[in-house]
Design an enzyme around this catalytic site. Sequence first.
Site, PDB file in Angstrom:
ATOM      1  N   LYS A  13       0.861  -1.232  -0.007  1.00 50.08           N
ATOM      2  CA  LYS A  13      -0.104  -0.071  -0.085  1.00 50.08           C
ATOM      3  C   LYS A  13       1.004   1.111   0.000  1.00 50.08           C
ATOM      4  CE  LYS A  13      -1.840  -1.142   4.010  1.00 50.08           C
ATOM      5  NZ  LYS A  13      -1.187  -2.292   4.056  1.00 50.08           N
ATOM      6  N   ARG A  88     -10.078   0.498   8.650  1.00 52.14           N
ATOM      7  CA  ARG A  88      -9.669  -0.948   9.027  1.00 52.14           C
ATOM      8  C   ARG A  88     -10.646  -1.558   9.859  1.00 52.14           C
ATOM      9  NH1 ARG A  88      -3.811   0.086   8.904  1.00 52.14           N
ATOM     10  NH2 ARG A  88      -2.715  -1.507   9.737  1.00 52.14           N
ATOM     11  N   ARG A 127      12.071  -4.354   5.557  1.00 52.74           N
ATOM     12  CA  ARG A 127      11.848  -2.907   5.047  1.00 52.74           C
ATOM     13  C   ARG A 127      12.733  -2.004   5.803  1.00 52.74           C
ATOM     14  NH1 ARG A 127       5.730  -1.219   5.524  1.00 52.74           N
ATOM     15  NH2 ARG A 127       5.972  -2.362   7.499  1.00 52.74           N
ATOM     16  N   ARG A 160      10.976  -0.088  11.274  1.00 51.55           N
ATOM     17  CA  ARG A 160       9.681   0.198  12.136  1.00 51.55           C
ATOM     18  C   ARG A 160       9.806  -0.901  13.304  1.00 51.55           C
ATOM     19  NH1 ARG A 160       4.544   0.623   8.253  1.00 51.55           N
ATOM     20  NH2 ARG A 160       3.737  -0.678  10.054  1.00 51.55           N
ATOM     21  N   ARG A 171      -0.546  -8.574  13.877  1.00 50.80           N
ATOM     22  CA  ARG A 171      -0.851  -7.661  12.724  1.00 50.80           C
ATOM     23  C   ARG A 171      -1.586  -8.433  11.677  1.00 50.80           C
ATOM     24  NH1 ARG A 171       4.488  -4.932  11.010  1.00 50.80           N
ATOM     25  NH2 ARG A 171       3.419  -3.806   9.582  1.00 50.80           N
TER      26      ARG A 171
END
Length: 214
Positions: A13, A88, A127, A160, A171
Amino acid sequence: KRLILIGPPGSGKGTQSPIIKDEYCLCHLATGDMLRAAVAAKTPLGIKAKETMEKGELVSDDLVVGIIDEAMKKPSCQKGFILDGFPRTVAQAQKLDEMLQKQGTKIDKVLDFAIDDSILEERITGRWIHASSGRTYHTKFAPPKVHGIDDVTGEPLMQRKDDTAEVLKSRLQAFHKQTEPVIDYYKQKGVVAKLPAEKPPKEVTVEVQKVLSQ
Ligand code: AP5
Ligand code: ZN
């Protein structure tokens, strides 16, 4: 255009958003990015959200609805927007509908970043992000020119706190339980387009462009 991007953590996203944003001159509203900025700045909102985010759970509907309500008033969002990571929960989607109804507008498309869970751990743990711009890199799939450094500003990249295999599990659980029903909610309205999010980034971009040119 008024767009929503829905998909599990690591589905792409945040990677596709800047490209769509520039092409269609939209504003990009990512609740995750806004919450992380609030945590870093230690605002009252950030202090409330920090622990929940680190556990990989969803923060309260009221909190994020408040953020979005405020952000959507920006002049740059009047022409159109990309919502990344919001709504969400079905309750958030209903609130959003109410907000848009008041303005006499509605959502044009919901892009469903469909991908198998098994691919996501590698994407998440590799990431690196440039916090102030939201630019995203990956050690294997999208490495920066210099390790740990942002290509554009030369500033350091960071990881993160919730990007661990462990937190990813919570998650994903939150996604399947609370966010997948949001896709069904919009399917009933006939605005969902499913994307093959496991493809390489450039191919996903082409698929997004196909959907948006319809
Ligand atoms: P949020 O920031 O929204 O995180 P998320 O939904 O878990 O999504 P990610 O940002 O991890 O995934 P992405 O799809 O953007 O992946 P990306 O493009 O970066 O939310 C964080 C937390 O905030 C939540 O857990 C919650 O606590 C809270 N929160 C936020 N919104 C909320 C809300 N509305 N209600 C309640 N709580 C909320 O890609 C990932 C990596 O893969 C990158 O390294 C990238 O380079 C790479 N990559 C991307 N695409 C590809 C590809 N096609 N092929 C190979 N690699 C790729
Ligand atoms: Zn993201």
